[in-house]
Each structure stands twice: as structure tokens, then as C-alpha cells.
Design an enzyme around this catalytic site. Structure first.
Site, PDB file in Angstrom:
ATOM      1  N   ARG A  15      -1.810  64.688 -17.681  1.00  0.00           N
ATOM      2  CA  ARG A  15      -1.556  63.813 -18.816  1.00  0.00           C
ATOM      3  C   ARG A  15      -2.256  62.482 -18.541  1.00  0.00           C
ATOM      4  O   ARG A  15      -2.733  62.221 -17.437  1.00  0.00           O
ATOM      5  CB  ARG A  15      -0.057  63.607 -19.005  1.00  0.00           C
ATOM      6  CG  ARG A  15       0.701  64.910 -19.273  1.00  0.00           C
ATOM      7  CD  ARG A  15       2.095  64.650 -19.742  1.00  0.00           C
ATOM      8  NE  ARG A  15       2.883  65.866 -19.811  1.00  0.00           N
ATOM      9  CZ  ARG A  15       2.856  66.729 -20.820  1.00  0.00           C
ATOM     10  NH1 ARG A  15       2.053  66.492 -21.849  1.00  0.00           N
ATOM     11  NH2 ARG A  15       3.614  67.811 -20.806  1.00  0.00           N
ATOM     12  N   SER A  17      -5.189  56.004 -20.030  1.00  0.00           N
ATOM     13  CA  SER A  17      -5.875  56.183 -21.310  1.00  0.00           C
ATOM     14  C   SER A  17      -4.871  56.512 -22.423  1.00  0.00           C
ATOM     15  O   SER A  17      -3.714  56.840 -22.155  1.00  0.00           O
ATOM     16  CB  SER A  17      -6.903  57.308 -21.192  1.00  0.00           C
ATOM     17  OG  SER A  17      -6.255  58.553 -21.064  1.00  0.00           O
ATOM     18  N   THR A  39      -6.337  65.397 -21.723  1.00  0.00           N
ATOM     19  CA  THR A  39      -6.538  66.717 -22.333  1.00  0.00           C
ATOM     20  C   THR A  39      -5.208  67.420 -22.576  1.00  0.00           C
ATOM     21  O   THR A  39      -5.003  68.038 -23.631  1.00  0.00           O
ATOM     22  CB  THR A  39      -7.443  67.583 -21.444  1.00  0.00           C
ATOM     23  OG1 THR A  39      -8.734  66.976 -21.361  1.00  0.00           O
ATOM     24  CG2 THR A  39      -7.595  68.987 -22.012  1.00  0.00           C
ATOM     25  N   ASP A  86      -7.236  53.301 -10.830  1.00  0.00           N
ATOM     26  CA  ASP A  86      -7.533  54.560 -10.159  1.00  0.00           C
ATOM     27  C   ASP A  86      -8.332  54.260  -8.902  1.00  0.00           C
ATOM     28  O   ASP A  86      -9.289  53.492  -8.939  1.00  0.00           O
ATOM     29  CB  ASP A  86      -8.360  55.489 -11.058  1.00  0.00           C
ATOM     30  CG  ASP A  86      -7.568  55.987 -12.254  1.00  0.00           C
ATOM     31  OD1 ASP A  86      -6.431  56.420 -12.056  1.00  0.00           O
ATOM     32  OD2 ASP A  86      -8.099  55.925 -13.376  1.00  0.00           O
ATOM     33  N   SER A 125      -7.821  64.041  -5.979  1.00  0.00           N
ATOM     34  CA  SER A 125      -7.022  64.578  -7.087  1.00  0.00           C
ATOM     35  C   SER A 125      -7.770  65.693  -7.812  1.00  0.00           C
ATOM     36  O   SER A 125      -7.257  66.796  -7.997  1.00  0.00           O
ATOM     37  CB  SER A 125      -6.683  63.447  -8.060  1.00  0.00           C
ATOM     38  OG  SER A 125      -6.124  63.944  -9.258  1.00  0.00           O
ATOM     39  N   LYS A 185     -15.053  53.861 -17.229  1.00  0.00           N
ATOM     40  CA  LYS A 185     -14.489  53.819 -15.882  1.00  0.00           C
ATOM     41  C   LYS A 185     -15.597  53.658 -14.847  1.00  0.00           C
ATOM     42  O   LYS A 185     -15.456  52.914 -13.870  1.00  0.00           O
ATOM     43  CB  LYS A 185     -13.672  55.076 -15.608  1.00  0.00           C
ATOM     44  CG  LYS A 185     -12.939  55.048 -14.282  1.00  0.00           C
ATOM     45  CD  LYS A 185     -12.024  56.260 -14.125  1.00  0.00           C
ATOM     46  CE  LYS A 185     -10.882  56.239 -15.101  1.00  0.00           C
ATOM     47  NZ  LYS A 185      -9.933  57.348 -14.875  1.00  0.00           N
TER      48      LYS A 185
END
Length: 502
Positions: free
Chosen positions: A203, A207, A211, A264, A272, A296
Site C-alpha cells: 500500500r 504517495s 498499486t 524512504d 524491500s 523520488k
């Protein structure tokens, strides 16, 4: 004799953080010296957890001889009404010293990272501990060997999917580009071409939609591993939420802490992404990196550095990886937010005359690149093949079949509250700030409110008249709409218009 308290369910959702609530006059709190934010071991029958204490005032909703558990703590203990549990100080987590060492600049090996991951999954580490770990790893503080070690530790802490000798294709976008919802289209095309594509997604972290958020508007995504396998075996592909699986399970805990920090870590991003791809059984992975000043990845140099780290870690894990550098100057499609992005996805799959041209082109580029990665591919023919599956309707049919296999398709809904933002003067649209337009969508309620977000009505290069609509705000409540509108009206440069020449 061990002192106990009666357990009650608080009904409070603390997500994955177990929390226990006790009254300030509780005899156990006094005798054990428990105070707010103390870490407490709770034993019930043959189960135990470690939870964070929140103290409730005297005469409030909780009795002095009761302990209330958060939703996640109640489920983890398997508690039932009428149960009594014992409370004690836990042993200090062994990995706390590893986090401290990392914070002071020491290098960790795989055993060190494995200890942190294990203690994370067993709730031995508090959110403060996890925040310290995430911060200590940010800003290029992990070298290549550490990134490989963290990736392996995250992968090996959960289950892995084995697809035998099949070629398994996968993709990931590093993000930062609102509306860039190519994945459902790419999965449909690649699965229609006959390849396996078991797509698991997170999730949204920072943002307005991930998706999984967008896909959940159209079909269930919270599948377990057995259900995922059934869908992939039946249709060749799936689009599911990775948090419902035990694939690199520590990642969801790290993401939960990263979200309020609103950043991040590059190396944790690598760990990840690749731990999940390896755990899902991927053999060939395509990484999409949009590059732009408000994306980003902000520069070609940053993209090169990230690509080198992704490639080296993928090689260490035995993954065949390719990089796709794309334009990150502006949002993709029209919708920013789960339902609005789902509408764009469906428009492309259904070959609608008004489907976003840029979203279609990007999806075809990525699907073509991914098809070219397959061992049996005729390199250079991938995009032509991808377009044939989209134009023939085979991709749409495959997408609908995947949705049906996951539990049934539903059309995206629309927000009850909508308002247009208009051009303050005439001119040509020269830039869109990805970060600020995404913030507006989030203030409107996205991704929590599925139909909330922003719908762009113009593209870079368009000529605007004064008062012409630039974008729409969509919200589910008047309060959220007002909140987003106030921010939008306070900002200059969200959409940049050149001054009209008279």
C-alpha cells in the site's frame, strides 16, 4: 503466585503495534513500576506477546482490575472474553545493541540484521527502536554488503513461493510519480502472453495511492499464499497486497514506521523490493525508475547510483534484473488517488477513445521490456507483442479473469465532493510539481478514502485561458475537501503557467 488481570478488547486499531491499556491505579503497574510507553510481556496460556503500555486515567473507561488490548494484541494472543493474563518485564531484545551499533556507524553482518528482523516480527522492538533502525540505515549508511545481508535476512524470515522451472516475470516502480499506475495493465498483458506474473504490491507509503490501493478498488487484494497460488495457476497472474502474505514480512513493519517519518531509505528500498521479488519466486525483474526534479529519483546521477545498488544486490540473490529509466517530470494519466487511477487503468485496458495516452504508452514500454527479458524472447519484439495483446482485447479479458479469480470485479466509485481549480491567468502549462500535487490528493483523503484525490484536466504544453479548469479536487466529505482546497489555494507553482504575452 503470578498476579493477573482480566483481559478485555479495546477495539482500538493500532495496526501492527501491540498495545496494552491499564488504569494508573492498577496494582500491577505500581508493583512492577510500569509507566506509559513501558514494554510489557503478556502471557496467556501457551502464548505470549510484548506490548507497549498506554496508561488510562482513574475513573475512565477501564476498571482497575482489567487490561485492555489493542486489536492486533488481542489477535496475536488469541484472547477470548473471560481470559486472565500475567504481566511482567520482558528480557531486553538482543538486537537493541545492534541498532545502537548501527546508529553509531558500525557495520552489521547478516546475523545482526537477522536478529533485528526476528525481534521486529516478534514485537520485541518498540516503534522507537524501529524508527532508530530506519533512520540509522537512511542516507546511504548501508554499504553493498550490508544491503545484501539485510535483503537476505528479510527474505529468509518469511515464506517463499516456488514456481518450479517456470519463467516468472515481475516489475517494480521506485515511485514518486503520481498516477503512474502501469502495473495492472502490464500484469494483464504479460499474463495474456502466457508468462507467470505473481504481482505483490505494498500500500502507499508517502504517495496518494499504491498499486494495492488502486487494485483494491476493483477487486479483493488481501489474499493468503494459497489463494494467490490458485489465482496464478488459473490465470497466470495476480495483483495482491503483499502485507497479507508472509513474504518478507518484516518489510510491512518497516513501512509502517517509514510512513509517518515521510521518507524512504535508498538501501532499505532496495532490500524491500528485492526481498519481496525473491520471496515471490521471480526469476526476471524489471525496475522502472522515473527521473525528474520532483520525482523520488531526482537526477540521472541518483538513478545511476540506485541502479548500481539494485543490480548488485539482485545478482547476489540470483535474480535477472533490468532497469528502465523513464520520464519523471509530471504525473501520468489524469487520476491521482485509488479510484481515479483505477478509472485510468480501465480506460486503457478497454481501449477507450479518451484513455490517457501517456499511461498507455508507458505500460506498453514496460510490458514490452519485460517480454524481452524472457529467456525465449526475440529481443526487440516485446513492445509489438505487448501492443497486440492490448489492442486485441486479450489484456482486458485477462485482467477481468484475474479480478474474478481474486474474488470478483467492481467498477470504481466517484467522490461525493468535487470542485475545480482554475487558471489564475492565461499562459502555457510548463511544469507540474509531483510532490505538491500528490500532497493535495493526500489532504483530500487519498489513499484512505478510495474515491478521493485529484483529477488533472490539462497536460504540460497546453495553452490555458484565465479561469480555465486545471484540475479537480475529489473528496468524500466537505471537511476533507476544504482542507485540500485551503492547501491548494495557499500554494504557488503546483502547476506553473507561463505569463501570456499580450
Amino acid at each position: 503466585m503470578t498476579e493477573t488481570l482480566a483481559l478485555v478488547s479495546s477495539g482500538i486499531d493500532t495496526y501492527r503495534q501491540p498495545v496494552v491499556y491499564m488504569q494508573e491505579d492498577c496494582h500491577i503497574c505500581r508493583s512492577e513500576g510500569f509507566a506509559a510507553q513501558t514494554r510489557i510481556r503478556i502471557d496467556l496460556k501457551d502464548r505470549w506477546i510484548i506490548a507497549t503500555l498506554n496508561v488510562v486515567g482513574r475513573g475512565a473507561w477501564l476498571a482497575v482490575d482489567q487490561a485492555a488490548l489493542s486489536v492486533s494484541a488481542w489477535a496475536a494472543l488469541g484472547a477470548e472474553i473471560g481470559d486472565d493474563a500475567a504481566f511482567s518485564h520482558p528480557e531486553p531484545p538482543a538486537s537493541a545493541s545492534m541498532i545502537r551499533a548501527k546508529a553509531y556507524g558500525e557495520r552489521l553482518d547478516q546475523a545482526g540484521f537477522a536478529g533485528i528482523v526476528s525481534d521486529t516480527l516478534n514485537s520485541r522492538l518498540s516503534d522507537l527502536d524501529l524508527a532508530a533502525f530506519v533512520t540509522a540505515c537512511a542516507g546511504d549508511r548501508l554499504n553493498e554488503a550490508e544491503t545484501v545481508a539485510l535483503t537476505r535476512a528479510m527474505k529468509e524470515a518469511g515464506q517463499t513461493l516456488d514456481w518450479g522451472q517456470h519463467t516468472v516475470l515481475d516489475k517494480h516502480c521506485v515511485g514518486g510519480l503520481p498516477g503512474n499506475r502501469t502495473t495492472p495493465i502490464v500484469v494483464a498483458i504479460v499474463a495474456a502472453a502466457g508468462y507467470l506474473f505473481p504481482k505483490t504490491s505494498s500500500r502507499a507509503i508517502t504517495s496518494p495511492a499504491g498499486t494495492a490501493d488502486t487494485m483494491e478498488v476493483m477487486a479483493p487484494v488481501a489474499l493468503d499464499a494459497a489463494a494467490l497460488r490458485r489465482v496464478v495457476e488459473a490465470e497466470g497472474g495476480c495483483l495482491v497486497w503483499g502485507g497479507g502474505l508472509a513474504l518478507s514480512p518484516a518489510d510491512d513493519h518497516f513501512i509502517r514506521v517509514e510512513r509517518p517519518l515521510d521518507f524512504d531509505s535508498t538501501d532499505q528500498l532496495v532490500a524491500s523490493v528485492l526481498s519481496k521479488k525473491a520471496a515471490a519466486g521471480a526469476t526476471h525483474v524489471l525496475i522502472d525508475m522515473p527521473v525528474g526534479p520532483t520525482a523520488k529519483v531526482r537526477s540521472a546521477g541518483a538513478a545511476e547510483a540506485l541502479g548500481i545498488r539494485l543490480s548488485s544486490v539482485a545478482k547476489a540473490l540470483g535474480l535477472n534484473l533490468a532497469l528502465h529509466i523513464s520520464d519523471g517530470m509530471a504525473p501520468v494519466g489524469r487520476g491521482i488517488g485509488p479510484a481515479l487511477e483505477a478509472m485510468d487503468v480501465l480506460a486503457v485496458l478497454r481501449r477507450a477513445p479518451d484513455a490517457p495516452v501517456d499511461l498507455r504508452a508507458r505500460a506498453l514500454d514496460l510490458a514490452g521490456h519485460l517480454l524481452d527479458l524472457a529467456p525465449d524472447a526475440v529481443v526487440g519484439q516485446g513492445r509489438v507483442r505487448a501492443q497486440s495483446f492490448l489492442d486485441s482485447g486479450a489484456a482486458e479479458a485477462k485482467f477481468m479473469a484475474i479480478c474474478a479469480a481474486q474474488g470478483g470485479f467492481r467498477e470504481p466509485g466517484t467522490a461525493a465532493q468535487q470542485i475545480e481549480i482554475r487558471a489564475p491567468h492565461a499562459g502555457q502549462l510548463t511544469a507540474i510539481d509531483n510532490r505538491r500535487i500528490a500532497r493535495i490528493a493526500k489532504l483530500a483523503g487519498a489513499p484512505r478514502q478510495k474515491s478521493a484525490g485529484v483529477r488533472l484536466l490539462v497536460r504540460i504544453g497546453d495553452h490555458m485561458d484565465k479561469g480555465q479548469p486545471l484540475y479537480e479536487l475529489h473528496a468524500e466529505t466537505p471537511g476533507e475537501l476544504a482542507y485540500a482546497l485551503a492547501y491548494a489555494e495557499s500554494q504557488t507553482g503546483v502547476l506553473t503557467l507561463s505569463e501570456a504575452v499580450s
